[in-house]
Design an enzyme around this catalytic site. Structure first.
Site, PDB file in Angstrom:
ATOM      1  N   ALA A  27       0.804  -1.224   0.000  1.00  0.00           N
ATOM      2  CA  ALA A  27       0.000   0.000   0.000  1.00  0.00           C
ATOM      3  C   ALA A  27       0.831   1.266   0.000  1.00  0.00           C
ATOM      4  O   ALA A  27       0.306   2.346  -0.243  1.00  0.00           O
ATOM      5  CB  ALA A  27      -0.923   0.010   1.227  1.00  0.00           C
TER       6      ALA A  27
ATOM      7  N   GLY B  83       0.712   2.826   8.724  1.00  0.00           N
ATOM      8  CA  GLY B  83       1.736   1.919   9.205  1.00  0.00           C
ATOM      9  C   GLY B  83       1.426   0.465   8.913  1.00  0.00           C
ATOM     10  O   GLY B  83       0.321   0.097   8.497  1.00  0.00           O
TER      11      GLY B  83
ATOM     12  N   ARG C 248      11.164   7.145  -1.571  1.00  0.00           N
ATOM     13  CA  ARG C 248      12.577   7.176  -1.981  1.00  0.00           C
ATOM     14  C   ARG C 248      12.786   6.723  -3.427  1.00  0.00           C
ATOM     15  O   ARG C 248      13.854   6.938  -3.993  1.00  0.00           O
ATOM     16  CB  ARG C 248      13.414   6.314  -1.024  1.00  0.00           C
ATOM     17  CG  ARG C 248      13.686   6.998   0.314  1.00  0.00           C
ATOM     18  CD  ARG C 248      14.392   6.076   1.277  1.00  0.00           C
ATOM     19  NE  ARG C 248      13.475   5.116   1.876  1.00  0.00           N
ATOM     20  CZ  ARG C 248      13.841   4.177   2.744  1.00  0.00           C
ATOM     21  NH1 ARG C 248      15.119   4.037   3.073  1.00  0.00           N
ATOM     22  NH2 ARG C 248      12.949   3.354   3.256  1.00  0.00           N
TER      23      ARG C 248
ATOM     24  N   ASN D 231      14.111   0.068  -1.839  1.00  0.00           N
ATOM     25  CA  ASN D 231      13.655   1.400  -1.448  1.00  0.00           C
ATOM     26  C   ASN D 231      14.056   2.503  -2.404  1.00  0.00           C
ATOM     27  O   ASN D 231      13.527   3.607  -2.321  1.00  0.00           O
ATOM     28  CB  ASN D 231      14.177   1.728  -0.040  1.00  0.00           C
ATOM     29  CG  ASN D 231      13.606   0.795   1.011  1.00  0.00           C
ATOM     30  OD1 ASN D 231      12.402   0.736   1.200  1.00  0.00           O
ATOM     31  ND2 ASN D 231      14.469   0.056   1.683  1.00  0.00           N
TER      32      ASN D 231
ATOM     33  N   ASP E 159       7.665  -5.473  -1.772  1.00  0.00           N
ATOM     34  CA  ASP E 159       8.915  -4.937  -2.325  1.00  0.00           C
ATOM     35  C   ASP E 159      10.105  -5.850  -2.028  1.00  0.00           C
ATOM     36  O   ASP E 159      11.252  -5.397  -1.998  1.00  0.00           O
ATOM     37  CB  ASP E 159       9.184  -3.526  -1.790  1.00  0.00           C
ATOM     38  CG  ASP E 159       9.410  -3.488  -0.282  1.00  0.00           C
ATOM     39  OD1 ASP E 159       9.251  -4.530   0.381  1.00  0.00           O
ATOM     40  OD2 ASP E 159       9.755  -2.398   0.231  1.00  0.00           O
TER      41      ASP E 159
END
Length: 453
Positions: free
Chosen positions: A4, A72, A9, A222, A97
């Site tokens: 989500a 979160g 970055r 990231n 990821d």
């Protein structure tokens, strides 16, 4: 599977989990991995541009839960509770990821969880640069007591190089009864899923840790640097698997092959080749230097010569393409045909044994068997408004520098004289010519004073 987040970055308008690795969205890899270990009910938590994420992955057997707003990781898992109310036992949690995660690692986590009789198990690893990751805190007996997020850690905790990967196996009963107790009194104002570990310890429940020795497999992506590193690792895995299946890749570091590509035994792949999408290459083929093949099928014993580009096309057996050929979408080249250097083909069927060896454009055409297409031939398929079709029947001979103005048909075994512009149908077995008469003017060069020396 948590998918989500925005992924700030990455600096992108595309959701992080949709950035591609070896031709597939990052998210597709953990999805494939969990399916491969036999997990049948999968929930993907979506939020930022969730519809785009949903549309990008195979939806078979997958449910989607929306997290809005994103508060979160703990809040993300809470969003899936309603979809899992009928489930029993353990829940596997990981992030979208983490594309390099393998089914062997997932199986190790599940075995470790069962063997230790833990209420919660997670994967940790050590990395020389732990910045940005939650630190695994242990007591003097080396037992895990909590995880502290990087932004909340003190100077001593930040020196710890053992980090949390965000991959968990948790008892459903423990998970959802304790998620509601998590508070967001932290630097980010979020509900942290790792807080469950400290809760379990305080309740005297068993927590188990699988310490992974390869951080590159279990850590998330990231930024674009990490994306490139993961792509390199995935490319190595793909190429190794292909070579073990009986394919020669001359320089594996310079072969860019998507995950869905299939290649037959004894095929040879030269350097700087890009094989993309759902491409299938048969047995005993040669793909020479610098070729790019996208969503296409190449038959057995065919050779694609240097710097040719093939897109959404079907190539038969014993075919030669290139060098420097371009086959655009909806091209079909039948067995034993030859497409030579600087030939462009679009939405055209090339018959068995037909040859177009030099400097030619063939668009919107149907070309029969054993046709010879001379150098410089063009099918003039576009009249400025519509595309029209050219038909060339079996055995025809098209002389060099011919323009075929569509719609037009050249009959079986007909001949077209070089330099002709054909605007009318040519009957079978006929010779068609359209040239202005040649005139020679004697002494013209001397008269004009153009002779040198």
């Amino acid at each position: 599977i948590l998918a989500a987040g925005i992924g700030k970055r990455m600096k992108s308008d595309i959701p992080k989990v949709l950035h591609r690795i070896a031709g597939a969205p990052m998210l597709s890899y953990p999805l494939e991995t969990v399916k491969s270990v036999g997990i049948r009910k999968i929930v993907v938590i979506i939020g930022h541009k969730g519809d785009m994420v949903k549309d990008a992955v195979e939806k078979t057997g997958i449910l989607f839960a929306n997290q809005e707003p994103q508060l979160g990781t703990g809040h993300a898992v809470m969003c899936a509770e309603g979809l899992l109310k009928d489930c029993r036992g353990e829940i596997l949690i990981l992030s979208g990821d983490v594309p390099l995660i393998t089914k062997e690692t997932i199986k190790d986590l599940l075995r470790n969880h069962k063997k230790s009789n833990a209420v919660l198990s997670f994967i940790s690893t050590t990395t020389p640069i732990p910045t940005g990751y939650g630190r695994v805190c242990r007591d003097k007996d080396n037992s895990v007591i909590k995880i502290v997020e990087d932004k909340d850690a003190d100077n001593e905790e930040r020196k710890n190089r053992e980090i949390n990967t965000g991959i968990y196996c948790v008892s459903k009963e423990f998970l959802f009864s304790n998620l509601k107790k998590i508070r967001n009194k932290n630097a980010q104002g979020e509900y942290y899923l790792p807080d469950l570990i400290e809760m379990a310890v305080r309740q005297g429940r068993k927590v188990s840790t699988l310490v992974h020795t390869s951080p590159e497999e279990v850590l998330g992506i990231n930024n674009r640097i990490e994306l490139a590193e993961a792509s390199e690792e995935m490319r190595e895995r793909i190429n190794n698997e292909i070579m073990l299946s009986g394919v020669t890749i001359i320089d594996p570091e310079a072969a860019y092959i998507h995950k869905a590509v299939k290649i037959g035994m004894d095929t040879v792949i030269y350097p700087c080749v890009f094989l993309e999408g759902s491409t299938q290459i048969g047995k005993n083929c040669i793909i020479e230097h610098g070729c790019k093949i996208v969503n296409s099928r190449i038959g057995d014993n065919s050779r694609i010569k240097n710097f040719s580009v093939i897109e959404d096309s079907v190539i038969g057996k014993d075919v030669s393409i290139g060098p420097f050929a371009r086959l655009r979408p909806e091209t079909i080249v039948e067995d034993n045909a030859r497409i030579g250097n600087f030939v462009e083909v679009k939405k055209t069927r090339i018959g068995r044994g037909t040859k177009a060896n030099h400097l030619t454009y063939l668009g919107d055409a149907i070309i029969g068997r054993d046709v010879n297409i001379g150098a410089g031939t063009i099918t003039c398929n576009y009249d400025g408004i519509k595309k029209h079709q050219t038909v060339i029947e079996d055995g025809a001979f098209i002389g060099s520098d011919t323009q075929l103005v569509a719609p037009v048909k050249v009959g079986k075994n007909a001949y077209i004289g070089s330099g002709s512009t054909i605007t009318k149908n040519v009957p079978a077995g006929s010779l068609a010519l359209s040239r202005s008469e040649q005139k020679n003017i004697d002494g013209w060069v001397k008269k004009k004073g153009l002779k040198k020396g």
